[in-house]
Design a protein around this motif. Structure first.
Motif, PDB file in Angstrom:
ATOM      1  N   GLU A 447      39.585  48.795  33.005  1.00 32.21           N
ATOM      2  CA  GLU A 447      39.452  47.560  33.772  1.00 32.21           C
ATOM      3  C   GLU A 447      40.407  47.533  34.962  1.00 32.21           C
ATOM      4  N   GLU A 448      41.427  48.408  34.922  1.00 31.92           N
ATOM      5  CA  GLU A 448      42.436  48.432  35.991  1.00 31.92           C
ATOM      6  C   GLU A 448      42.828  49.877  36.252  1.00 31.92           C
ATOM      7  N   LYS A 471      40.188  45.821  38.749  1.00 34.63           N
ATOM      8  CA  LYS A 471      41.323  45.879  39.668  1.00 34.63           C
ATOM      9  C   LYS A 471      41.538  47.323  40.115  1.00 34.63           C
ATOM     10  N   VAL A 472      41.687  47.515  41.425  1.00 33.84           N
ATOM     11  CA  VAL A 472      41.939  48.840  41.995  1.00 33.84           C
ATOM     12  C   VAL A 472      43.163  48.742  42.899  1.00 33.84           C
ATOM     13  N   TYR A 473      44.182  49.559  42.596  1.00 32.40           N
ATOM     14  CA  TYR A 473      45.419  49.578  43.382  1.00 32.40           C
ATOM     15  C   TYR A 473      45.617  50.991  43.928  1.00 32.40           C
ATOM     16  N   LEU A 474      45.441  51.145  45.226  1.00 38.69           N
ATOM     17  CA  LEU A 474      45.588  52.454  45.870  1.00 38.69           C
ATOM     18  C   LEU A 474      46.599  52.362  47.007  1.00 38.69           C
ATOM     19  N   TYR A 475      47.723  51.801  46.710  1.00 39.32           N
ATOM     20  CA  TYR A 475      48.797  51.556  47.676  1.00 39.32           C
ATOM     21  C   TYR A 475      49.484  52.873  48.064  1.00 39.32           C
ATOM     22  N   ILE A 486      33.979  52.087  46.105  1.00 36.39           N
ATOM     23  CA  ILE A 486      34.226  50.650  46.012  1.00 36.39           C
ATOM     24  C   ILE A 486      32.947  49.840  46.239  1.00 36.39           C
ATOM     25  N   GLN A 487      32.103  50.279  47.160  1.00 38.94           N
ATOM     26  CA  GLN A 487      30.906  49.487  47.469  1.00 38.94           C
ATOM     27  C   GLN A 487      29.928  49.420  46.299  1.00 38.94           C
ATOM     28  N   TYR A 488      30.114  50.301  45.307  1.00 40.72           N
ATOM     29  CA  TYR A 488      29.239  50.302  44.131  1.00 40.72           C
ATOM     30  C   TYR A 488      29.813  49.462  42.981  1.00 40.72           C
ATOM     31  N   LEU A 489      30.949  48.808  43.229  1.00 43.46           N
ATOM     32  CA  LEU A 489      31.615  48.048  42.163  1.00 43.46           C
ATOM     33  C   LEU A 489      31.813  46.592  42.595  1.00 43.46           C
ATOM     34  N   PRO A 490      30.741  45.840  42.734  1.00 44.72           N
ATOM     35  CA  PRO A 490      30.859  44.454  43.220  1.00 44.72           C
ATOM     36  C   PRO A 490      31.553  43.522  42.230  1.00 44.72           C
ATOM     37  N   GLN A 491      31.812  44.008  41.011  1.00 43.04           N
ATOM     38  CA  GLN A 491      32.484  43.167  40.023  1.00 43.04           C
ATOM     39  C   GLN A 491      33.998  43.107  40.238  1.00 43.04           C
ATOM     40  N   LEU A 492      34.530  43.862  41.194  1.00 48.82           N
ATOM     41  CA  LEU A 492      35.979  43.929  41.397  1.00 48.82           C
ATOM     42  C   LEU A 492      36.566  42.561  41.714  1.00 48.82           C
ATOM     43  N   GLU A 493      37.770  42.328  41.156  1.00 45.70           N
ATOM     44  CA  GLU A 493      38.483  41.070  41.374  1.00 45.70           C
ATOM     45  C   GLU A 493      39.712  41.253  42.264  1.00 45.70           C
ATOM     46  N   GLU A 494      40.298  42.461  42.258  1.00 46.71           N
ATOM     47  CA  GLU A 494      41.472  42.737  43.094  1.00 46.71           C
ATOM     48  C   GLU A 494      41.330  44.129  43.697  1.00 46.71           C
ATOM     49  N   ILE A 495      41.578  44.223  44.995  1.00 48.21           N
ATOM     50  CA  ILE A 495      41.566  45.506  45.699  1.00 48.21           C
ATOM     51  C   ILE A 495      42.816  45.584  46.562  1.00 48.21           C
ATOM     52  N   LEU A 510      31.978  43.964  51.589  1.00 51.78           N
ATOM     53  CA  LEU A 510      33.002  43.272  50.792  1.00 51.78           C
ATOM     54  C   LEU A 510      32.744  41.769  50.742  1.00 51.78           C
ATOM     55  N   THR A 511      32.078  41.238  51.756  1.00 50.66           N
ATOM     56  CA  THR A 511      31.825  39.787  51.774  1.00 50.66           C
ATOM     57  C   THR A 511      30.818  39.379  50.697  1.00 50.66           C
ATOM     58  N   GLU A 512      30.174  40.350  50.066  1.00 47.81           N
ATOM     59  CA  GLU A 512      29.230  40.067  48.987  1.00 47.81           C
ATOM     60  C   GLU A 512      29.882  40.141  47.609  1.00 47.81           C
ATOM     61  N   PHE A 513      31.150  40.471  47.581  1.00 46.54           N
ATOM     62  CA  PHE A 513      31.867  40.574  46.309  1.00 46.54           C
ATOM     63  C   PHE A 513      32.298  39.171  45.877  1.00 46.54           C
ATOM     64  N   GLN A 514      31.498  38.514  45.089  1.00 49.06           N
ATOM     65  CA  GLN A 514      31.737  37.114  44.746  1.00 49.06           C
ATOM     66  C   GLN A 514      32.828  36.929  43.685  1.00 49.06           C
ATOM     67  N   ASN A 515      33.278  38.015  43.059  1.00 52.53           N
ATOM     68  CA  ASN A 515      34.361  37.913  42.070  1.00 52.53           C
ATOM     69  C   ASN A 515      35.728  38.250  42.667  1.00 52.53           C
ATOM     70  N   LEU A 516      35.743  38.717  43.906  1.00 50.12           N
ATOM     71  CA  LEU A 516      36.976  39.200  44.509  1.00 50.12           C
ATOM     72  C   LEU A 516      37.936  38.048  44.798  1.00 50.12           C
TER      73      LEU A 516
END
Length: 575
Positions: A447-448, A471-475, A486-495, A510-516
Motif C-alpha cells: 500500500e506504500e 502512497k508513492v514516495y520517490l524523493y 503512476i498514470q495506471y494507479l488512479p487509486q493513489l492518495e499521496e505522491i 493527475l486531475t482525474e485522481f479523485q483519491n489524491l
C-alpha cells in the motif's frame, strides 16, 4: 692422458662439493634449526591502592594474558629481538640465546580514535630475563606489584540488600557488559589510567551501572549514571540513588528511573528534559507524555528521542524499560550511541513495533527473536550481515531501512504493506544507477512504497499492476520525467516526486485522481500553465510546486483561491 686428467679433476670437484654440503649442514640455516620456545607459566599481578584500602592479586585465571605484550632483545648469542602477544607464544620460535625482556598490558593502539572505550582490567608492566635452549620450552613467570591503572570500588549498604535480596551489578564495557554478584562488601573493577569513560559535560567521567534482582519471577532492573571526578575512585550505592520507590517497585518507578538515567547521560538534556517534563512523581502515569497504557494500566507504548549519549561507550539505554513486559511499541529516534539490551528478545515478548529512525544503534542477537510487524530504521547504516537478519523478520507489515548495494528481496514477506528504502548514496559520475527488479509487481499487497536518495530514473512496467498502492514516495532521485506507472494507479492518495529533475508540464491525467490528497512536485524543472482541472480533484488537501520553472502567469488565480493548501512561491530560474 687427457681423459684421465679430466676424470680425476671431475672427482676432485665432486668431492669438494660433497664436502662443502656436509660442512654447511652442520650450521643453522634458519631460526627453526637452532631455536626453542617461550611459555608464560604463571601471572601474578598485585594492585595496591592505600587510599581505597585495595590490595588485589590477579592471576592467569583472571583472563588478563590475552593482550600482554612481551618485548625481548637478545643480549648473548646474537642480536635478535621482537615484540609479541603472550597469547601467540605457542607457535613462536626464538633463536637460542640469552634475553632481556619487558612486558606490559597497556597497548597505546587501543586508544586511537576510541575515546569512548572503557577498560576494566589493570594496566601493568614489568621486566624479566630468560634463556632459550635448542628445542626446549623455557617457562617464565610474570610478576609485578607496581601496577598502574585506575581502580573503581563500590560498597552496597544493607538497606539495598534487604530491599532487593540477591543483586547483580552490570557495568558497560564497549558493547558488552561486565556482571558482578553484589555482596555487602567492597568490590573492584579497573579502568584505564587515562580515563574511566568519556569526559562528562560538567567534568569527570561517566559510565552506566545497572542493578538487577528478581521480582515476581522475572528480572527487575534499576539504572544509574555515576560520575567519577578527579581524585575519587569509590562509589557508594544507596537505594535513593536508583529513584527511591515511594509507591513500591511499580511501572511509574521504572519510568522515573529511566528519566533520571537519560537526563544524566545525554548532551541535549534541555530538549530531552522538556520532552520528559510530564514524567513527574506528582503526576499519574496516564499523564506522562509519550507513554500509552492499555485498559489494565500496563505500559504498551514508550517514545523518547534525541538521546546523544555522552558517557563511556555505546551504552545500553536504562534497563528499567525491561520492566514493562506488556510493551508493544518502542520509539528511540534521532539518537546517538544507543545499545539495545541483550535481554530484549526474552523479556519483552510483546514488542512488535520498533522505530530507530536516524539512530546510531547496536542491536544484540536477541533482538532478532522478536516477532516484529513494524520496523523503522530510516537512515541507519549497517552491513550485509545485519541486513540479512532484518530480512528474516517474515511477519513485517512496515519496513524502512537503508540498503547497501542491491535492492533487498522482500518477496517472502507476505504481510508487507509498506516498504520505504533509502539507497547507498552513490552519486559519483559514472556510478551505475540503482534498479528496481521487475518482481516488485508481485508485491500486490503493498500500500506504500518509497525509494529515496538514489540515482533511480526508470521503473519496471510491472509496477502498473500494483493496484493496492496508495502512497508513492520517490524523493531525491534522478527522475527526469513523470514515472509512467503512476498514470495506471488512479487509486493513489499521496505522491511525492520532489527533488528530482522532472521536466515538462503538469500531467493532466493527475486531475482525474479523485483519491489524491497530497501531491508534492517541489524542486524539479516543471513549467507551463497549470490546468484549472486541478480544482476538480475533490480529495486534494495539499499541492506543493515550489522551486520549479512556473511563472506567475502559469498559475491561475482560481488555483490560488482553491480549497486546498497550495505552495507555489519560490520559483527557480530556468537554465
Amino acid at each position: 692422458m687427457t681423459k684421465k686428467l679430466i676424470k680425476l679433476f671431475s672427482i676432485v670437484i665432486l668431492l669438494s662439493i660433497f664436502s662443502g654440503c656436509t660442512e654447511e649442514e652442520t650450521k643453522p640455516n634458519s631460526i627453526i634449526d637452532n631455536s626453542g620456545s617461550l611459555k608464560v607459566e604463571n601471572i601474578n599481578i598485585t594492585y595496591k591502592n592505600e587510599d581505597a584500602g585495595i590490595d588485589v592479586v590477579f592471576t592467569k585465571e583472571d583472563n588478563i594474558a590475552s593482550d600482554i605484550l612481551i618485548e625481548f632483545k637478545q643480549v648473548e648469542g646474537g642480536t635478535y629481538g621482537s615484540t609479541i602477544k603472550a597469547s601467540d607464544l605457542d607457535d613462536y620460535r626464538i633463536p637460542v640465546g640469552k634475553y632481556n625482556a619487558s612486558f606490559s598490558r597497556f597497548n597505546p593502539d587501543e586508544y586511537i580514535d576510541d575515546s569512548r572505550k572503557l577498560h576494566f582490567l589493570p594496566i601493568f608492566s614489568g621486566t624479566f630475563d630468560f634463556e632459550i635452549k635448542q628445542d626446549e620450552i623455557t617457562s617464565i613467570d610474570l610478576e609485578t606489584s607496581d601496577s598502574e591503572g585506575y581502580a573503581v570500588t563500590y560498597d552496597v549498604p544493607q538497606d539495598l540488600i534487604n530491599t532487593f535480596g540477591s543483586l547483580e551489578l552490570h557495568v558497560m564495557q564497549n558493547i558488552s557488559e561486565l556482571k558482578f554478584d553484589v555482596e555487602r562488601e567492597k568490590k573492584i573493577f579497573f579502568a584505564s589510567s587515562d580515563d574511566i569513560g568519556n569526559t562528562y559535560k560538567d567534568g569527570g567521567s561517566g559510565f552506566g551501572v545497572h542493578l538487577s534482582t528478581e521480582i515476581d519471577d522475572r528480572p527487575y532492573y534499576l539504572s544509574k549514571i555515576y560520575i567519577q571526578r578527579e581524585g575519587t575512585n569509590h562509589i557508594h550505592f544507596s537505594l535513593s540513588d536508583f529513584t527511591n520507590p515511594t509507591d513500591g517497585f511499580s511501572q511509574k518507578h521504572s519510568v522515573l528511573n529511566f528519566k533520571e538515567y537519560v537526563l544524566a547521560s545525554v548532551s541535549y538534556d534541555v530538549y530531552v528534559s522538556k520532552e520528559l517534563n510530564s514524567w513527574d512523581k506528582n503526576n499519574d502515569l496516564s499523564e506522562f507524555k509519550n507513554i500509552k497504557l492499555d485498559e489494565n494500566g500496563n505500559i504498551i507504548f514508550l517514545a523518547v528521542s534525541f538521546l546523544d549519549n555522552e558517557t563511556t561507550v555505546d551504552q545500553s539505554l536504562p534497563k528499567s524499560i525491561l520492566n514493562f513486559p506488556e510493551l508493544e511499541t518502542l520509539v528511540v529516534n534521532y539518537s546517538y550511541g544507543v545499545k539495545l539490551w541483550d535481554e530484549i528478545g526474552d523479556l519483552l515478548p510483546n514488542l512488535t513495533h520498533v522505530s530507530l529512525a536516524q539512530t546510531s544503534v547496536t542491536l544484540p542477537e536477541s533482538f532478532y527473536k522478536l516477532n516484529l510487524t513494524y520496523l523503522d530504521m530510516e537512515k541507519v547504516q549497517f552491513n550485509d550481515d545485519i541486513k540479512s537478519k532484518i530480512l528474516g523478520f517474515n511477519n513485517l507489515e512496515y519496513l524502512s531501512f537503508q540498503y547497501t548495494e542491491t535492492f533487498p528481496d522482500v518477496r517472502h514477506m507476505k504481510n508487507l504493506k509498506a516498504l520505504r528504502l533509502e539507497g547507498p548514496y552513490i552519486w559519483e559520475d559514472g556510478a551505475a544507477p540503482i534498479t528496481i527488479p521487475s518482481w516488485i509487481g508481485e508485491l500486490q499487497q503493498l500500500e506504500e512504497f518509497g525509494l529515496e536518495d538514489t540515482r533511480i530514473y526508470e521503473f519496471p512496467v510491472t509496477m502498473r499492476e500494483m493496484k493496492n498502492l496508495k502512497k508513492v514516495y520517490l524523493y531525491s532521485n534522478d527522475i527526469k520525467e513523470f514515472p509512467d506507472f503512476i498514470q495506471y494507479l488512479p487509486q493513489l492518495e499521496e505522491i511525492v516526486l520532489s527533488v528530482n529533475k522532472i521536466e515538462g508540464e503538469f500531467p493532466l491525467y493527475l486531475t482525474e485522481f479523485q483519491n489524491l490528497k497530497y501531491l508534492n512536485l517541489a524542486n524539479n524543472k516543471l513549467s507551463g500553465p497549470l490546468p484549472l482541472e486541478i480544482l476538480n480533484m475533490s480529495s486534494l488537501e495539499k499541492l506543493d510546486i515550489i522551486y520549479n520553472y512556473f511563472t506567475e502567469e502559469d498559475i491561475p488565480q482560481e488555483l490560488k483561491n482553491g480549497d486546498f493548501e497550495f505552495l507555489y512561491f519560490g520559483q527557480q530560474v530556468a537554465e
